[in-house]
Design an enzyme around this catalytic site. Structure first.
Site, short mmCIF file in Angstrom:
data_model
loop_
_atom_site.label_atom_id
_atom_site.label_comp_id
_atom_site.label_asym_id
_atom_site.label_seq_id
_atom_site.Cartn_x
_atom_site.Cartn_y
_atom_site.Cartn_z
N THR A 6 0.84 -1.21 0.00
CA THR A 6 0.00 0.00 0.00
C THR A 6 0.87 1.26 0.00
O THR A 6 2.08 1.21 0.16
CB THR A 6 -0.93 0.03 1.24
OG1 THR A 6 -0.09 -0.01 2.41
CG2 THR A 6 -1.87 -1.14 1.27
N LYS A 10 4.66 1.73 -2.41
CA LYS A 10 4.53 1.12 -3.74
C LYS A 10 5.76 1.33 -4.63
O LYS A 10 6.18 0.43 -5.34
CB LYS A 10 3.28 1.66 -4.45
CG LYS A 10 1.97 1.22 -3.80
CD LYS A 10 0.81 1.76 -4.60
CE LYS A 10 -0.52 1.30 -4.02
NZ LYS A 10 -1.65 1.66 -4.87
N ASN A 31 1.56 -2.91 -6.43
CA ASN A 31 0.65 -3.10 -5.29
C ASN A 31 0.43 -4.58 -4.96
O ASN A 31 -0.26 -4.91 -4.03
CB ASN A 31 -0.66 -2.31 -5.43
CG ASN A 31 -1.54 -2.79 -6.56
OD1 ASN A 31 -1.12 -3.61 -7.38
ND2 ASN A 31 -2.74 -2.28 -6.63
N GLY A 71 -5.39 14.23 -11.59
CA GLY A 71 -4.32 13.57 -10.85
C GLY A 71 -3.31 12.98 -11.82
O GLY A 71 -3.64 12.67 -12.97
N ALA A 72 -2.05 12.88 -11.35
CA ALA A 72 -1.01 12.27 -12.18
C ALA A 72 -0.08 11.43 -11.32
O ALA A 72 1.04 11.13 -11.69
CB ALA A 72 -0.22 13.36 -12.92
N GLY A 73 -0.57 11.05 -10.13
CA GLY A 73 0.21 10.23 -9.21
C GLY A 73 0.04 8.76 -9.52
O GLY A 73 -0.47 8.39 -10.59
N GLY A 187 -15.48 4.08 -6.39
CA GLY A 187 -14.11 3.64 -6.18
C GLY A 187 -13.98 2.19 -5.77
O GLY A 187 -12.99 1.53 -6.08
#
Length: 205
Positions: A6, A10, A31, A71-73, A187
């Site tokens: 987690t 990661k 993951n 987002g770009a994570g 989600g």
């Protein structure tokens, strides 16, 4: 044997692996990890595949769709990778950190040279009403007082609004989307769909 990995481990664990499967290679994060018969550490990342599998299982379409991702994570990179493999029509990446977004854009473009990809920051004027699928892949919505990643009323009435946050199940973003009669995607499906993928990876069934 294997295990799940987690946040925030990661990326660190990915660097310790002897071999990374395609998704993990692309995202440089894992993951799920396992030891093979030679005791080599193998890493994979099912966030993107999990999102896509869950999305399609809800009878939403991905091929030829115009997608916008906030987002770009880690998760955003994984999801973008899986979406591009599903032959989406175009991708807009919206992120505060423009360098991270540009990095994701160059990765995605290497995957599909013909894909139309744009990068925007929160400060830019961007139109959401042309996107078919809009995904919140940021952590905005985890906490009660978080601001919304975007204004749902500016989206097309047919746009699917997706969130990757699992707790709360119904984020403020999805509540607003439902109030405006937009189709929504939760989600929890991203994680639920990973169970099968991880089971196969770990040879559990």
């Amino acid at each position: 044997e294997g295990m799940t990995v987690t946040i925030p481990h990661k990326t660190t664990v990915a660097n310790l692996c002897d071999h990374l499967e395609q998704d993990a290679e692309f995202t440089q994060s894992v993951n799920w990890i396992k030891f093979d018969k030679d005791r080599k550490l193998i890493g994979n990342n099912f966030d993107g595949q999990g999102f896509v599998t869950g999305f399609l299982a809800q009878n939403f379409l991905i091929k030829n769709k115009k997608v916008c991702i906030f987002g770009a994570g880690g998760a955003a990179v994984s999801i973008a990778y899986s979406l591009v493999k599903q032959k989406i029509k175009s991708l807009i990446i919206i992120n505060r950190n423009v360098d991270k977004a540009n990095e994701l854009m160059s990765k995605v473009t290497r995957l599909d040279k013909n894909l139309s990809v744009e990068v925007k920051t929160h400060k830019d004027n961007f139109l959401l009403n042309d996107s078919d699928i809009i995904i919140n892949a940021t952590s905005l919505g985890l906490h009660k007082n978080d601001r919304l990643p975007f204004d749902v009323s500016k989206t097309s009435p047919k746009a699917v609004i997706a969130d990757i946050i699992m707790q709360p199940v119904e984020t403020e973003l999805l509540k607003q989307a439902k109030n405006l009669s937009r189709p929504v995607h939760y989600g929890k499906y991203m994680i639920e769909s990973q169970i099968d993928l991880a089971g196969n990876f770990l040879d559990l069934w």
